[in-house]
Design a protein around this motif. Structure first.
Motif, mmCIF file in Angstrom:
data_model
loop_
_atom_site.group_PDB
_atom_site.id
_atom_site.type_symbol
_atom_site.label_atom_id
_atom_site.label_comp_id
_atom_site.label_asym_id
_atom_site.label_seq_id
_atom_site.Cartn_x
_atom_site.Cartn_y
_atom_site.Cartn_z
ATOM 1 N N SER A 286 0.851 -1.184 0.000
ATOM 2 C CA SER A 286 0.000 0.000 0.000
ATOM 3 C C SER A 286 0.887 1.235 0.000
ATOM 4 O O SER A 286 2.100 1.153 0.223
ATOM 5 C CB SER A 286 -0.927 0.005 1.217
ATOM 6 N N SER A 287 0.271 2.380 -0.257
ATOM 7 C CA SER A 287 1.013 3.633 -0.288
ATOM 8 C C SER A 287 0.038 4.764 0.019
ATOM 9 O O SER A 287 -1.147 4.678 -0.339
ATOM 10 C CB SER A 287 1.649 3.838 -1.672
ATOM 11 N N ARG B 253 7.809 -0.941 -5.605
ATOM 12 C CA ARG B 253 7.911 0.300 -4.818
ATOM 13 C C ARG B 253 8.433 1.453 -5.679
ATOM 14 O O ARG B 253 7.939 2.580 -5.591
ATOM 15 C CB ARG B 253 8.832 0.086 -3.611
ATOM 16 N N GLY C 130 6.489 4.945 -6.613
ATOM 17 C CA GLY C 130 7.089 6.254 -6.374
ATOM 18 C C GLY C 130 7.138 7.107 -7.629
ATOM 19 O O GLY C 130 6.791 8.301 -7.606
ATOM 20 N N THR D 174 3.696 8.244 -8.665
ATOM 21 C CA THR D 174 3.245 9.356 -7.821
ATOM 22 C C THR D 174 3.858 10.668 -8.302
ATOM 23 O O THR D 174 3.169 11.689 -8.422
ATOM 24 C CB THR D 174 3.619 9.092 -6.355
#
Length: 301
Positions: free
Chosen positions: A116-117, A161, A165, A168
């Motif tokens: 999750s993030s 991951r 990143g 995003t």
């Protein structure tokens, strides 16, 4: 990483990114089948698990093998437990008939996990019902023909991951609203599982769902036991073996998910033991901020 950077610069949606990641994993790591599952908001405004991206190495792999109730149940379990990547032989996950079919397409092992993030995931294109983004949560399944080693697990988690990143930074994933009350907070309801969310209101804010496995059991002394003249009353026997084992492990710090891991107990056994301990008033449950939750309502059938 350089390849990922170049790819992301030419990608305009998160679904394109998921598709590119699948192709890259299959090409570089000889993965036989990849599935990405994410939450989806239904017209009833509940969040259900949705197969967002699926890519087989062999295009002849029948969809009825890769997208069925058993696959959904496995994805639900991983999403519920929210554990990092794990390796399974497919005999541990599927009934014999499906194992035989998967073996025909070189799917002998499965790596599954959850990540999750603190960002928002846009709804899939052409989704019926609400188009609101949801908090990013990704459940992934990787099927291989060979026993996966630790370096493959590390590569998968690292690349995922990094991809999140970069997505995003590029705006493919959206920032969370600054106002807590504006953050999407649908109940996660997944048919056929115990996946439950408790709502714990914060001061001045609408309540937000807290996953069951994030709750923290805390030992509780009953007032009658504390005032009893019998010095042994406080350690009244817990007859159920699972409940005794769990009670001994509860330290007021570990969440339910962490207790599953540290005790080696199955999630169903931990929940059953908690039910007993709650009924005996030996434990209470709090959310990660230390606020009590109604454990009695949680375990109502």
């Amino acid at each position: 990483m350089n390849l990922l950077l170049r790819a992301v610069s030419a990608i305009y949606t998160v679904d394109e990114l998921f598709q590119w990641l699948c192709y890259a994993f299959i090409e570089h790591f000889q993965i036989e089948l990849i599935e990405f599952w994410t939450p989806l908001l239904t017209p009833a405004r509940t969040s259900v698990l949705h197969l967002r991206t699926m890519l087989p190495r062999d295009p002849n792999l029948p969809e009825q093998i890769t997208y069925n109730e058993q696959m959904l149940l496995i994805a639900q379990r991983l999403a519920f437990e929210q554990r990092p990547i794990q390796t399974f032989s497919i005999e541990m996950l599927f009934p014999p008939q499906q194992v035989s079919l998967l073996h025909q397409y070189a799917c002998h092992y499965c790596l599954g996990g959850f990540m999750s993030s603190p960002v928002l995931l846009p709804a899939p294109p052409a989704t019926p019902g609400p188009q609101e983004p949801l908090p990013f949560a990704l459940t992934y399944l990787f099927f291989t023909s060979y026993p996966p080693q630790a370096d493959l697990q590390h590569a998968i988690t690292t690349l995922l991951r990094q991809a999140v990143g970069l997505a995003t930074q590029r705006g493919l994933l959206l920032p969370l609203p600054t106002s807590p009350s504006a953050t999407p907070g649908p109940n996660m309801t997944v048919p056929g599982t115990v996946l439950a969310s408790m709502r714990t209101p914060g001061p001045g804010h609408q309540s937000q769902p807290v996953p069951l496995t994030a709750l923290i059991p805390r030992r509780k002394e009953d007032a009658e036991l504390l005032t009893s003249e019998n010095p042994f009353a406080r350690s009244a026997a817990i007859s159920d073996k699972r409940a005794r084992r769990l009670h001994a492990a509860i330290d007021g710090v570990q969440s339910i998910a962490e207790l599953v891991h540290s005790t080696g107990m199955e999630l169903a056994d931990v929940l059953a033991a908690l039910h007993i301990l709650v009924k005996m008033r030996r434990v209470e449950l709090v959310d990660p901020d230390g606020r009590p939750v109604s454990a009695e309502r949680l375990f109502e059938s």
